[in-house]
Write an enzyme that holds these catalytic residues in place. Sequence first.
Site, short mmCIF file in Angstrom:
data_model
loop_
_atom_site.label_atom_id
_atom_site.label_comp_id
_atom_site.label_asym_id
_atom_site.label_seq_id
_atom_site.Cartn_x
_atom_site.Cartn_y
_atom_site.Cartn_z
N ARG A 1 -15.44 -5.59 5.93
CA ARG A 1 -14.66 -5.44 7.16
C ARG A 1 -15.56 -5.16 8.37
O ARG A 1 -15.31 -5.66 9.45
CB ARG A 1 -13.63 -4.32 7.00
CG ARG A 1 -12.46 -4.69 6.11
CD ARG A 1 -11.39 -3.63 6.11
NE ARG A 1 -10.28 -3.99 5.24
CZ ARG A 1 -9.26 -4.76 5.58
NH1 ARG A 1 -9.21 -5.26 6.81
NH2 ARG A 1 -8.29 -5.05 4.72
N ARG B 1 0.85 -1.19 0.00
CA ARG B 1 0.00 0.00 0.00
C ARG B 1 0.89 1.24 0.00
O ARG B 1 2.08 1.15 0.36
CB ARG B 1 -0.92 0.01 1.22
CG ARG B 1 -1.98 -1.09 1.21
CD ARG B 1 -2.73 -1.13 2.52
NE ARG B 1 -3.73 -2.19 2.54
CZ ARG B 1 -4.35 -2.62 3.62
NH1 ARG B 1 -4.07 -2.07 4.81
NH2 ARG B 1 -5.25 -3.57 3.55
N ARG C 1 -10.12 5.83 7.52
CA ARG C 1 -8.88 5.33 6.91
C ARG C 1 -8.85 5.57 5.41
O ARG C 1 -7.77 5.75 4.83
CB ARG C 1 -8.73 3.82 7.19
CG ARG C 1 -8.48 3.51 8.64
CD ARG C 1 -7.86 2.15 8.84
NE ARG C 1 -8.44 1.07 8.05
CZ ARG C 1 -8.09 -0.22 8.19
NH1 ARG C 1 -7.16 -0.57 9.07
NH2 ARG C 1 -8.66 -1.15 7.45
#
Length: 308
Positions: free
Chosen positions: A258, A153, A247
């Site tokens: 999630r 990432r 986020r």
Amino acid sequence: MLFRRICFSLSKSYHNPLFLYPISTNPFANSQSYPIIPSNFEALRLGFRRTAALNSHTFVPDNTADSTMDGPRRPPVVPIPSPDTSGRAEVFRALEASLGSTFSSQPIVPNPNPLIIVISGPSGVGKDAVIKSLREVREDLHFVVTATSRAKRPGEVDGKDYFFVGKEEFLSMIEKNELLEYALVYGDYKGIPKQQIREFMAKGCDIVLRVDIQGAATLRRILRNSAVFVFIVAESEEALVKRLIDRKTETIEALLMRVSAAREELRHLKEFDYVVVNKEGELENSVQLVEAIIDAEKAKVHQRRAVI
């Protein structure tokens, strides 16, 4: 008449088997009196002396006594000076001399065993932030870098955040039994290399493993009670969802997945040894609580002992 009484008395004494020693009997003595044997009298006299000595308040042990008769020889009495008037070294030596042995300088309690701390919890609770701050305050802590087959990432560093390896390489590590634990998470593999743990435990370092709930369950089966399992949560479900949104790293589909997974993962809280509530803006308190957990584990009489 007198002659006859003397003969009778002599005859009676010679035929009595209890009288083993020659004795003199007064034929004119009272018939209720008893003859005294000299040897028995001497034994009684010695016994009386010994009893009187033992009961006396002024009895002083005889250090020169024969050890075969009165037991092992006692060490001599050594006067111990008062710490108020004598130096520490002098009192110390006098105590050793009085006890008959030296004081050991070896540690009473050995150094605690290195710990394996497994940290887990739902996504978005701040596991990475807790671990990062924990490493800054404890130098003897090693964070094991996890291997993963997913792509990096933005901002992540290979070898620091993860060991980024291809899928084929990861499968090769599984085949060679180089991983303590591994799992397929959201379509990507994650695993813990064994060699890292062995190297740093040999140096006396505590080990921190960051895994998901599935990985924690696997490690519990492998390590059992030899590791410490810490569950980190947010203060509420609402706070958790807001953190995941902030986020901005997942698509809407991934975010929904999630959140659903987090609800399921919270049901495993009771499978852990400790729980730490990481409230928003109170990271320092969370880190201090994890430190307290580590210190408490190291102070246990029965230490955990992990063998990898």
